[in-house]
Design an enzyme around this catalytic site. Structure first.
Site, PDB file in Angstrom:
ATOM      1  N   ASN A  76       0.867  -1.167   0.000  1.00  0.00           N
ATOM      2  CA  ASN A  76       0.000   0.000   0.000  1.00  0.00           C
ATOM      3  C   ASN A  76       0.912   1.229   0.000  1.00  0.00           C
ATOM      4  OD1 ASN A  76      -1.639   2.129   0.570  1.00  0.00           O
ATOM      5  ND2 ASN A  76      -2.598   1.213   2.373  1.00  0.00           N
ATOM      6  N   ASN A 103       3.509   4.438 -10.167  1.00  0.00           N
ATOM      7  CA  ASN A 103       2.321   4.445 -11.014  1.00  0.00           C
ATOM      8  C   ASN A 103       1.004   4.476 -10.231  1.00  0.00           C
ATOM      9  OD1 ASN A 103       0.646   3.533 -13.546  1.00  0.00           O
ATOM     10  ND2 ASN A 103       0.278   1.940 -11.992  1.00  0.00           N
ATOM     11  N   TYR A 168      -6.709  15.955  -7.779  1.00  0.00           N
ATOM     12  CA  TYR A 168      -5.910  15.161  -8.715  1.00  0.00           C
ATOM     13  C   TYR A 168      -4.891  16.046  -9.444  1.00  0.00           C
ATOM     14  CZ  TYR A 168      -5.079  11.654 -12.388  1.00  0.00           C
ATOM     15  OH  TYR A 168      -4.511  10.745 -13.241  1.00  0.00           O
ATOM     16  N   LYS A 172      -0.777  15.707  -9.229  1.00  0.00           N
ATOM     17  CA  LYS A 172       0.060  15.403 -10.398  1.00  0.00           C
ATOM     18  C   LYS A 172       1.036  16.536 -10.709  1.00  0.00           C
ATOM     19  CE  LYS A 172      -1.639  11.297 -11.235  1.00  0.00           C
ATOM     20  NZ  LYS A 172      -0.804  10.101 -11.001  1.00  0.00           N
ATOM     21  N   ILE A 201      -6.483   7.613 -21.111  1.00  0.00           N
ATOM     22  CA  ILE A 201      -6.060   6.226 -21.368  1.00  0.00           C
ATOM     23  C   ILE A 201      -7.196   5.292 -20.941  1.00  0.00           C
ATOM     24  CG2 ILE A 201      -4.270   4.481 -20.953  1.00  0.00           C
ATOM     25  CD1 ILE A 201      -3.160   7.106 -22.204  1.00  0.00           C
TER      26      ILE A 201
HETATM   27  P1  NAP Z   1      -6.199   1.817 -12.466  1.00  0.00           P
HETATM   28  O1  NAP Z   1      -6.541   0.878 -13.566  1.00  0.00           O
HETATM   29  O2  NAP Z   1      -7.215   2.234 -11.474  1.00  0.00           O
HETATM   30  O3  NAP Z   1      -4.894   1.278 -11.752  1.00  0.00           O
HETATM   31  C1  NAP Z   1      -4.382   1.870 -10.607  1.00  0.00           C
HETATM   32  C2  NAP Z   1      -3.718   0.810  -9.792  1.00  0.00           C
HETATM   33  O4  NAP Z   1      -3.196   1.410  -8.589  1.00  0.00           O
HETATM   34  C3  NAP Z   1      -4.714  -0.263  -9.360  1.00  0.00           C
HETATM   35  O5  NAP Z   1      -4.139  -1.543  -9.542  1.00  0.00           O
HETATM   36  C4  NAP Z   1      -4.923   0.062  -7.888  1.00  0.00           C
HETATM   37  O6  NAP Z   1      -5.232  -1.061  -7.105  1.00  0.00           O
HETATM   38  C5  NAP Z   1      -3.577   0.604  -7.491  1.00  0.00           C
HETATM   39  N1  NAP Z   1      -3.652   1.371  -6.265  1.00  0.00           N
HETATM   40  C6  NAP Z   1      -4.577   2.266  -5.869  1.00  0.00           C
HETATM   41  N2  NAP Z   1      -4.303   2.727  -4.647  1.00  0.00           N
HETATM   42  C7  NAP Z   1      -3.172   2.089  -4.244  1.00  0.00           C
HETATM   43  C8  NAP Z   1      -2.377   2.117  -3.075  1.00  0.00           C
HETATM   44  N3  NAP Z   1      -2.700   2.892  -2.025  1.00  0.00           N
HETATM   45  N4  NAP Z   1      -1.296   1.322  -2.999  1.00  0.00           N
HETATM   46  C9  NAP Z   1      -0.958   0.522  -4.029  1.00  0.00           C
HETATM   47  N5  NAP Z   1      -1.658   0.443  -5.154  1.00  0.00           N
HETATM   48  C10 NAP Z   1      -2.756   1.225  -5.272  1.00  0.00           C
HETATM   49  O7  NAP Z   1      -5.663   3.209 -13.092  1.00  0.00           O
HETATM   50  P2  NAP Z   1      -4.700   3.523 -14.297  1.00  0.00           P
HETATM   51  O8  NAP Z   1      -5.495   4.289 -15.280  1.00  0.00           O
HETATM   52  O9  NAP Z   1      -3.932   2.349 -14.745  1.00  0.00           O
HETATM   53  O10 NAP Z   1      -3.735   4.578 -13.572  1.00  0.00           O
HETATM   54  C11 NAP Z   1      -2.363   4.367 -13.346  1.00  0.00           C
HETATM   55  C12 NAP Z   1      -1.694   5.722 -13.179  1.00  0.00           C
HETATM   56  O11 NAP Z   1      -1.828   6.484 -14.366  1.00  0.00           O
HETATM   57  C13 NAP Z   1      -2.292   6.574 -12.055  1.00  0.00           C
HETATM   58  O12 NAP Z   1      -1.272   7.250 -11.363  1.00  0.00           O
HETATM   59  C14 NAP Z   1      -3.157   7.563 -12.815  1.00  0.00           C
HETATM   60  O13 NAP Z   1      -3.346   8.749 -12.086  1.00  0.00           O
HETATM   61  C15 NAP Z   1      -2.332   7.762 -14.066  1.00  0.00           C
HETATM   62  N6  NAP Z   1      -3.083   8.303 -15.209  1.00  0.00           N
HETATM   63  C16 NAP Z   1      -4.107   7.615 -15.748  1.00  0.00           C
HETATM   64  C17 NAP Z   1      -4.808   8.170 -16.824  1.00  0.00           C
HETATM   65  C18 NAP Z   1      -5.952   7.483 -17.475  1.00  0.00           C
HETATM   66  O14 NAP Z   1      -6.580   8.103 -18.365  1.00  0.00           O
HETATM   67  N7  NAP Z   1      -6.285   6.254 -17.156  1.00  0.00           N
HETATM   68  C19 NAP Z   1      -4.429   9.426 -17.332  1.00  0.00           C
HETATM   69  C20 NAP Z   1      -3.369  10.089 -16.734  1.00  0.00           C
HETATM   70  C21 NAP Z   1      -2.695   9.520 -15.684  1.00  0.00           C
HETATM   71  P3  NAP Z   1      -6.781  -1.509  -6.897  1.00  0.00           P
HETATM   72  O15 NAP Z   1      -7.362  -1.597  -8.233  1.00  0.00           O
HETATM   73  O16 NAP Z   1      -6.643  -2.787  -6.203  1.00  0.00           O
HETATM   74  O17 NAP Z   1      -7.388  -0.413  -6.069  1.00  0.00           O
END
Ligand code: NAP
Length: 259
Positions: A76, A103, A168, A172, A201
């Protein structure tokens, strides 16, 4: 061409990260898992860390099923004890940490007027304070051996702001400033630190958005499609392989949405 460069040139793409160990936080699914897969596909051992044991296990399985190296740890990123334990376990098991990809991240969107302090704190804690904590825990090993690649996953929202995302956006933007500072402080130790600012994404994070909102975003993406986690992974791969003279940079991966 020096002997070193010749040897590198002869190495196949699959071996570029041979023997290296790459920790990716929150990599049970989504962008983190794609990055872990890409690094494992280049010879690294991918350390899948996630808050959920179930996702950590399924992430590892996906990688090892394709014949690549991965190992899973529950971590975590908001909890220092959990982070210290994970780092210690990884060092005991592999004896090195070459790459760290920060990430893990969450959203808790609502208009500023309605945003509760707990929503603000939760997002700052998970997205920004975590990068401080995990990086501090890992960077001393990198510093000692004069090698490290740190990649932080920021967001275009951290550059431009967005309605309903004050927490958010601030988290960031903080990640971007932290990236540049770490890049400056550790350049002399051959540790590079860069950030990726993805746009829209297609992951669980964005799948929860309303269809009207997605249509709205699509209008502003010149490349005419949402990004995939693999699009972000390509960029992380660059920072960890070819980009040895690149540090303190933010690469925007958004299909041209902001330019
Ligand atoms: P996601 O599918 O929700 O994946 C996020 C992962 O982080 C999940 O596996 C989640 O676990 C884990 N997580 C959450 N809280 C945590 C904690 N306290 N400790 C350890 N792990 C934790 O989101 P994603 O889109 O892949 O996002 C990944 C990164 O990219 C993030 O930093 C996000 O802000 C960034 N991002 C995403 C987008 C987009 O459009 N998707 C755009 C810009 C930036 P659980 O699922 O088990 O909670």
């Amino acid at each position: 061409m020096s002997t070193q460069t010749l040897t590198e040139a002869k190495m196949s793409h699959h071996d570029l990260l041979k023997d290296q160990v790459a920790i990716v936080t929150g990599s049970g699914r989504g962008i983190g898992l794609s990055i872990a897969k890409k690094l494992a596909g280049t010879g690294a051992t991918a350390v899948i860390t996630d808050i959920s044991q179930e996702f950590a296990d399924s992430g590892v399985k996906e990688i090892t099923d394709s014949g690549l190296k991965a190992s899973g740890f529950v971590c975590n990123v908001t909890d220092v004890n959990s982070i210290e334990k994970m780092t210690e376990d990884v060092m005991n098991k592999f004896g090195r940490i070459d790459i760290l990809v920060n990430n893990a991240g969450i959203t808790k969107d609502t208009l500023f007027m309605r945003m509760k302090l707990e929503d603000w704190n939760a997002v700052i804690e998970t997205n920004l304070n975590s990068v401080f904590k995990v990086t501090q825990s890992v960077i001393k090993n990198m510093s000692k051996v004069n090698y490290g690649r740190i990649v932080n996953i920021a967001s275009v929202i951290g550059i431009h702001g967005n309605m309903g995302q004050a927490n958010y956006a601030a988290s960031k933007a903080g990640v971007i400033a932290l990236t540049k500072t770490i890049a400056k402080e550790y350049a002399s130790r051959n540790v590079t630190c860069n950030a990726i600012a993805p746009g829209f994404i297609d992951t669980a994070m964005t799948q929860k958005l309303k269809p009207e909102m997605k249509e709205q975003y699509m209008k502003f993406i010149p490349l005419g499609r949402f990004g995939s986690p693999d699009d972000v992974a390509e960029c992380a791969y660059f920072f960890c392989t070819g980009g040895s003279y690149v540090t303190g940079q933010v690469i925007v991966v958004d299909g041209g949405m902001f330019m």
